[in-house]
Design an enzyme around this catalytic site. Structure first.
Site, PDB file in Angstrom:
ATOM      1  N   LYS A  95      44.657  49.543  48.113  1.00 10.05           N
ATOM      2  CA  LYS A  95      45.572  48.442  48.416  1.00 10.05           C
ATOM      3  C   LYS A  95      46.910  48.555  47.680  1.00 10.05           C
ATOM      4  CE  LYS A  95      41.927  45.090  49.546  1.00 10.05           C
ATOM      5  NZ  LYS A  95      40.678  45.600  48.987  1.00 10.05           N
ATOM      6  N   SER A 133      39.182  49.913  46.442  1.00 10.76           N
ATOM      7  CA  SER A 133      40.272  48.974  46.704  1.00 10.76           C
ATOM      8  C   SER A 133      41.601  49.302  46.029  1.00 10.76           C
ATOM      9  CB  SER A 133      39.851  47.558  46.289  1.00 10.76           C
ATOM     10  OG  SER A 133      39.054  46.974  47.292  1.00 10.76           O
ATOM     11  N   SER A 136      41.804  40.829  45.740  1.00  9.39           N
ATOM     12  CA  SER A 136      41.492  42.042  46.496  1.00  9.39           C
ATOM     13  C   SER A 136      40.879  41.718  47.858  1.00  9.39           C
ATOM     14  CB  SER A 136      40.530  42.944  45.708  1.00  9.39           C
ATOM     15  OG  SER A 136      40.494  44.239  46.252  1.00  9.39           O
TER      16      SER A 136
END
Length: 390
Positions: free
Chosen positions: A66, A63, A123
């Site tokens: 991102k 993640s 997230s």
């Protein structure tokens, strides 16, 4: 004979005391021994690497993907393509995302501001895809923009296949160094992101046909509570990536980015990021030259004026991590010779170099602070005529 022995003993004691002090100073800030296979510690404003291991090794990012998603979101805000207040509809595809999510329902409307919180704090994969679709029309089109931005930023060890990092595909990768660079770009270009990455907990409201219910966003970045100088930024974990983090922190005038990739446990991820930051703040200090250059004007030919005003392009800053003697830093000013018009404002007309005991630390351009156009024969004639009349 006794005097010689006494002197020898005294000199030996002085030597050992001095050596012990030097060893103590070194021991206070030893480079941390980490277990993560890849990491980097970078100073944010200069981009200087303080310490690293396998920093260009391509790895699954999970993640922390991102970070680039947030960059494109803030790019869209900056360009006026979207606003914080406008609402985004969640598609069935966005709702279907697994992993970390904020449980958006199909057809649910949320503002861009709320979705940014869902991405930066919790997230949320569903929030990331919903915002990506809103900005680019589809996740695929958004990912194409992510890879275009990667090239623009000069990230040579990065390629994205989704906007969330959910994939374990070997074709979706980045490196610790590239993560640090994109993190630095994000926080330098859009410091407003700190208003999102600094949130520990915050409630959002789901509004659907089923009614309204409150959902609490809880930060995945435990450093916000564990390390006092933390300002953000992003965590990530999958089976392929293991546990990753890009952590930003600020102490005084020092801003650091610690990237840890492939840690075995979430605890190790945070502990090793803390160790990097603690080390960086312990060994780093800035030299900054606020003094002006000596030559304020530079002779120029081919213009109505005889001199052009000049200035430093920027303040010189040098990050020291080895303990150099700042009093031994020298400045060398070098200017262009036989400068001729035209000269554009901001163009380089010289260089200011900084050296310490023969080693070059860096340099700053000396630039023209005004535009100087090339004079024509008519200009010279009119100037002579005016002088004659006077």
């Amino acid at each position: 004979m006794k005097r010689m022995v006494t002197k020898f003993i005294c000199m030996s004691l002085v030597f050992f005391v001095f050596a012990a002090e030097c060893m103590t100073v070194y021991a206070m800030n030893p480079e941390p021994e980490l277990t993560a296979p890849s990491y980097v510690l970078m100073e944010e404003t200069t981009g200087k690497i303080i310490c690293a291991r396998n920093e260009t090794e391509r790895r699954s990012p999970a993640s922390i993907t991102k970070i680039m998603t947030l960059i494109l979101a803030f790019d869209a805000l900056e360009s006026g393509k979207i606003t914080l207040e406008e609402e985004v509809m969640t598609s069935a595809y966005a709702k279907s995302m697994g992993g970390s999510q904020v449980f958006l329902e199909e057809g649910e409307m949320q503002t861009v501001d709320t979705l940014l919180k869902c991405i930066a704090v919790a997230s949320g994969n569903d929030a990331s895809v919903a915002l990506a679709e809103h900005i680019a029309g589809s996740e695929e089109a958004f990912v194409n923009k992510m890879n275009e931005k990667t090239k623009e930023l000069g990230l040579t060890d990065t390629f994205f296949e989704d906007c969330t990092g959910l994939t374990d595909s070997q074709g979706h990768y980045t490196s610790a160094l590239d993560v640090a660079k994109m993190s630095a770009y994000l926080i330098n270009t859009y410091p407003k992101v700190y208003e999102y990455t600094g949130i520990w907990m915050e409630d959002i409201v789901h509004k659907t046909i089923k009614g309204e219910n409150i959902f609490t966003l809880s930060s995945t970045n435990k450093l916000l509570k564990q390390y006092p100088y933390t300002t953000g930024l992003k965590t990530g974990s999958t089976d392929a990536a293991k546990y990753c983090i890009s952590a930003t922190a600020k102490n005084g005038d020092l801003s650091l980015i610690a990237v840890v990739m492939g840690a075995d446990t979430p605890t190790a991820r945070f502990d090793e990021a803390k160790a990097l930051l603690h080390y960086g703040f312990g060994v780093s200090r800035f030299y900054q030259d606020d003094n002006e250059i000596q030559m304020k004007e530079l002779p120029i030919q081919g213009a109505l004026c005889s001199n052009i005003p000049v200035e430093k392009e920027k303040v010189f800053r040098y990050l020291d991590t080895v303990g150099i003697d700042f009093s031994k830093i020298e400045r060398l000013e070098k200017y262009a010779e036989n400068l001729e018009a035209p000269v554009a404002k901001g163009s380089a007309v010289g260089e200011l170099k900084y050296l310490c005991e023969g080693k070059e630390l860096g340099s700053v351009k000396i630039i023209a602070s005004e535009e100087v156009v090339k004079a024509t024969y008519t200009d010279f004639f009119l100037m002579l005529f005016r002088n004659f009349l006077l």
